[in-house]
Design an enzyme around this catalytic site. Structure first.
Site, mmCIF file in Angstrom:
data_model
loop_
_atom_site.group_PDB
_atom_site.id
_atom_site.type_symbol
_atom_site.label_atom_id
_atom_site.label_comp_id
_atom_site.label_asym_id
_atom_site.label_seq_id
_atom_site.Cartn_x
_atom_site.Cartn_y
_atom_site.Cartn_z
ATOM 1 N N SER A 16 -5.188 -1.363 3.998
ATOM 2 C CA SER A 16 -6.635 -1.317 4.150
ATOM 3 C C SER A 16 -7.312 -1.574 2.812
ATOM 4 O O SER A 16 -7.171 -2.651 2.245
ATOM 5 C CB SER A 16 -7.037 0.023 4.772
ATOM 6 O OG SER A 16 -8.370 0.006 5.217
ATOM 7 N N ASP A 69 -6.584 -2.049 16.257
ATOM 8 C CA ASP A 69 -7.246 -1.511 15.073
ATOM 9 C C ASP A 69 -8.764 -1.578 15.291
ATOM 10 O O ASP A 69 -9.331 -2.669 15.421
ATOM 11 C CB ASP A 69 -6.833 -2.351 13.865
ATOM 12 C CG ASP A 69 -7.308 -1.792 12.537
ATOM 13 O OD1 ASP A 69 -8.383 -1.183 12.499
ATOM 14 O OD2 ASP A 69 -6.598 -2.003 11.536
ATOM 15 N N HIS A 109 -4.931 1.410 13.117
ATOM 16 C CA HIS A 109 -5.082 1.298 11.666
ATOM 17 C C HIS A 109 -4.319 2.363 10.885
ATOM 18 O O HIS A 109 -4.353 2.369 9.658
ATOM 19 C CB HIS A 109 -6.581 1.398 11.326
ATOM 20 C CG HIS A 109 -6.947 0.889 9.965
ATOM 21 N ND1 HIS A 109 -6.900 -0.443 9.614
ATOM 22 C CD2 HIS A 109 -7.385 1.547 8.849
ATOM 23 C CE1 HIS A 109 -7.299 -0.594 8.363
ATOM 24 N NE2 HIS A 109 -7.591 0.602 7.872
#
Length: 274
Positions: A141, A220, A253
């Site tokens: 991320s 996600d 995620h």
């Protein structure tokens, strides 16, 4: 380099350290897994709200890292305890959200110097302590953004590169625009210097001929608005950079996603580092 704790782990040691950082001007923490007979160093940059403990505890990477001979370095995600007004008001800016760059805008410029800290201080320190020079870089991320941008901004410092669900085009997403304007001001040229897709477009040749690996979950919730892997994919195609971008149905995620594919990333790095 103060040792906070040390734990036997798959024949090696999982350590947690604190040291006084000249670049940051504050104490910083990091985690270091040292396998038996380490051969190379792999740096993992964590995402928003995470700490130096998150990947070490949740990813399950140490078992295969020990087999492959990969030491794992896991820095914290930002300065802490700076006393900057508003530093803890938002989860996506300030504490836990350093974005792996050097801030130029006040009041952040004094302490939010994560790029200089990592490249000029922490990495040389750990390379010296471990005797390891060949180094790979990956992240998740915000940390995926950091891995991609630092690798592209510092040619030759890292010999392998990968990412999980990276913020691949921060100039095009709310997380990125908030961080880039907050830390750097409104100069979009300065933003582009910390945007992986823009940096890739500017490459004259493929910087990682051995290939870059990216995994992205299709469940996600941040994919459509925040991540934009398709923009990095297009940029890689434009400069001939080999990229393996794997899209996985049903994965989100979080760290269940990372734990599911971390072995593939370790093997990707080992193939280029060892």
């Amino acid at each position: 380099m103060e040792l906070l704790s040390e734990h036997g782990c798959f024949g090696g040691t999982q350590r947690f350290h604190r040291h006084d950082s000249a670049e940051i001007g504050l104490p910083m923490r990091f985690a270091l897994f040292v396998p038996p007979g380490p051969k190379a160093l792999l740096v993992f940059l964590a995402g928003l709200t995470c700490t130096e403990e998150t990947f070490a505890i949740k990813a399950g990477a140490q078992r295969l890292a020990a087999e492959l001979g990969l030491a794992l370095l896991m820095p914290d995600t930002s300065p802490r305890g700076a006393g900057v007004a508003g530093e803890s008001e938002a989860w996506d800016f300030g504490v836990g959200a350093g974005f792996y760059l050097d801030a130029t805008r006040e009041p952040w410029a004094a302490h939010w110097r994560m790029e200089s800290y990592l490249l000029n201080e922490l990495l040389p320190l750990v390379q010296h302590e471990t005797g390891l020079s060949r180094t790979g870089l990956f992240g998740h991320s915000m940390g995926g953004h950091g891995a991609l941008t630092l690798a592209l901004r510092h040619p030759g410092r890292f010999q392998s590169l990968s990412a999980f669900a990276p913020i691949a085009a921060p100039m095009r997403c709310p997380w990125g625009r908030k961080a880039l304007s907050g830390y750097l001001g409104e100069d979009r040229a300065a933003w582009a210097a910390h945007d992986a897709s823009e940096l890739m477009k500017s490459q004259r040749a493929a910087p990682y001929p051995g290939g870059i690996l990216i995994d992205q979950g299709l469940a996600d919730k941040f994919l459509a608005e925040q991540l934009h892997p398709e923009l990095l994919e297009a940029a890689c195609t434009g400069v001939g950079q080999p990229l393996t971008l794997r899209r996985h149905a049903g994965y989100d995620h979080g760290y269940y996603f990372i734990a599911s594919f971390v072995d593939d990333h370790l093997r990707h790095h080992a193939a280029q580092l060892l």
